[in-house]
Design a protein around this motif. Structure first.
Motif, PDB file in Angstrom:
ATOM      1  N   PHE A   1      -3.176   3.142   8.420  1.00  0.00           N
ATOM      2  CA  PHE A   1      -3.554   2.211   7.691  1.00  0.00           C
ATOM      3  C   PHE A   1      -2.787   1.112   7.690  1.00  0.00           C
ATOM      4  O   PHE A   1      -3.059   0.135   6.924  1.00  0.00           O
ATOM      5  N   GLY A   2      -1.605   0.896   8.379  1.00  0.00           N
ATOM      6  CA  GLY A   2      -0.939  -0.512   8.750  1.00  0.00           C
ATOM      7  C   GLY A   2      -1.960  -0.977   9.524  1.00  0.00           C
ATOM      8  O   GLY A   2      -2.193  -2.461   9.316  1.00  0.00           O
TER       9      GLY A   2
ATOM     10  N   TRP B   1       0.853  -1.211   0.055  1.00  0.00           N
ATOM     11  CA  TRP B   1       0.018   0.064  -0.029  1.00  0.00           C
ATOM     12  C   TRP B   1       0.894   1.252   0.125  1.00  0.00           C
ATOM     13  O   TRP B   1       1.678   1.408   1.071  1.00  0.00           O
ATOM     14  N   THR B   2       0.993   1.902  -1.039  1.00  0.00           N
ATOM     15  CA  THR B   2       1.707   3.262  -1.193  1.00  0.00           C
ATOM     16  C   THR B   2       0.851   4.465  -1.360  1.00  0.00           C
ATOM     17  O   THR B   2      -0.286   4.521  -2.005  1.00  0.00           O
TER      18      THR B   2
ATOM     19  N   ALA C   1       2.583  11.355   7.533  1.00  0.00           N
ATOM     20  CA  ALA C   1       3.147  10.235   7.096  1.00  0.00           C
ATOM     21  C   ALA C   1       3.349   9.145   8.226  1.00  0.00           C
ATOM     22  O   ALA C   1       2.685   7.770   8.039  1.00  0.00           O
ATOM     23  N   CYS C   2       3.638   9.390   9.236  1.00  0.00           N
ATOM     24  CA  CYS C   2       3.890   8.721  10.550  1.00  0.00           C
ATOM     25  C   CYS C   2       2.234   8.209  10.872  1.00  0.00           C
ATOM     26  O   CYS C   2       2.018   7.023  11.161  1.00  0.00           O
ATOM     27  N   SER C   3       1.434   8.985  10.833  1.00  0.00           N
ATOM     28  CA  SER C   3      -0.126   8.817  11.045  1.00  0.00           C
ATOM     29  C   SER C   3      -0.508   7.876  10.288  1.00  0.00           C
ATOM     30  O   SER C   3      -1.289   7.014  10.370  1.00  0.00           O
ATOM     31  N   GLY C   4      -0.301   8.038   8.835  1.00  0.00           N
ATOM     32  CA  GLY C   4      -0.771   7.148   7.753  1.00  0.00           C
ATOM     33  C   GLY C   4      -0.484   5.796   8.059  1.00  0.00           C
ATOM     34  O   GLY C   4      -0.887   4.886   7.631  1.00  0.00           O
ATOM     35  N   ARG C   5       1.056   5.695   8.029  1.00  0.00           N
ATOM     36  CA  ARG C   5       1.564   4.286   8.465  1.00  0.00           C
ATOM     37  C   ARG C   5       0.992   3.553   9.556  1.00  0.00           C
ATOM     38  O   ARG C   5       0.698   2.515   9.592  1.00  0.00           O
TER      39      ARG C   5
END
Length: 145
Positions: free
Chosen positions: A136-137, A111-112, A129-133
């Motif tokens: 969405f992780g 997932w990019t 980006a950290c929140s997204g990882r």
């Protein structure tokens, strides 16, 4: 724009992973205060739109996404889906890929995502980006479990 990449391996077949990744309502199961649905079409064809709606009390925003490229996995073929984010609050794109692992079997899912959030300066891209990882992780792990 903030960018993150998530990769998970699964013992599931590529087709089973694909079915789970494109089950859009399940994406909302692990995103706080958010529901996700196919807004136009089945959510499995180019041109279909997906709508993620986030609501906390009286505050709400939509994250509309259009499927601009979609190739389901098949014999000798990996799968990929690219979504363009077309909202006023969230812009950017996401790409989901499903790759068969040979000879060990199973599937690798990537997932990019590259996103920008209105009113957030570029200086907070690392936090986004950290929140997204993190968020969405959890979504990806949930979808593949």
């Amino acid at each position: 724009m903030a960018r993150f990449v998530l990769t998970r391996r699964s013992p599931l077949t590529a087709e089973a992973c694909w079915d789970r990744l494109t089950d859009w309502p399940r994406h909302g199961d692990r995103v706080p205060f958010t529901t996700v649905r196919a807004d136009h079409g089945s959510g499995r064809q180019v041109g279909d739109t997906i709508l993620a709606r986030t609501r906390v009390g009286p505050l709400a925003f939509d994250d509309p996404m259009e499927i601009v490229d979609l190739v389901a996995p098949g014999p000798g073929r990996d799968g990929s889906c690219r979504l363009e984010k077309r909202g006023r609050v969230v812009r950017g794109w996401a790409e989901l890929t499903v790759r068969r692992l040979h000879p060990e079997g199973g599937t690798e899912v990537t997932w990019t995502e590259q996103i920008s959030i209105a009113c957030f300066p570029r200086a907070v891209d690392p936090v986004v980006a950290c929140s997204g990882r993190a968020v969405f992780g959890r979504v990806l792990s949930h979808l593949l479990s």
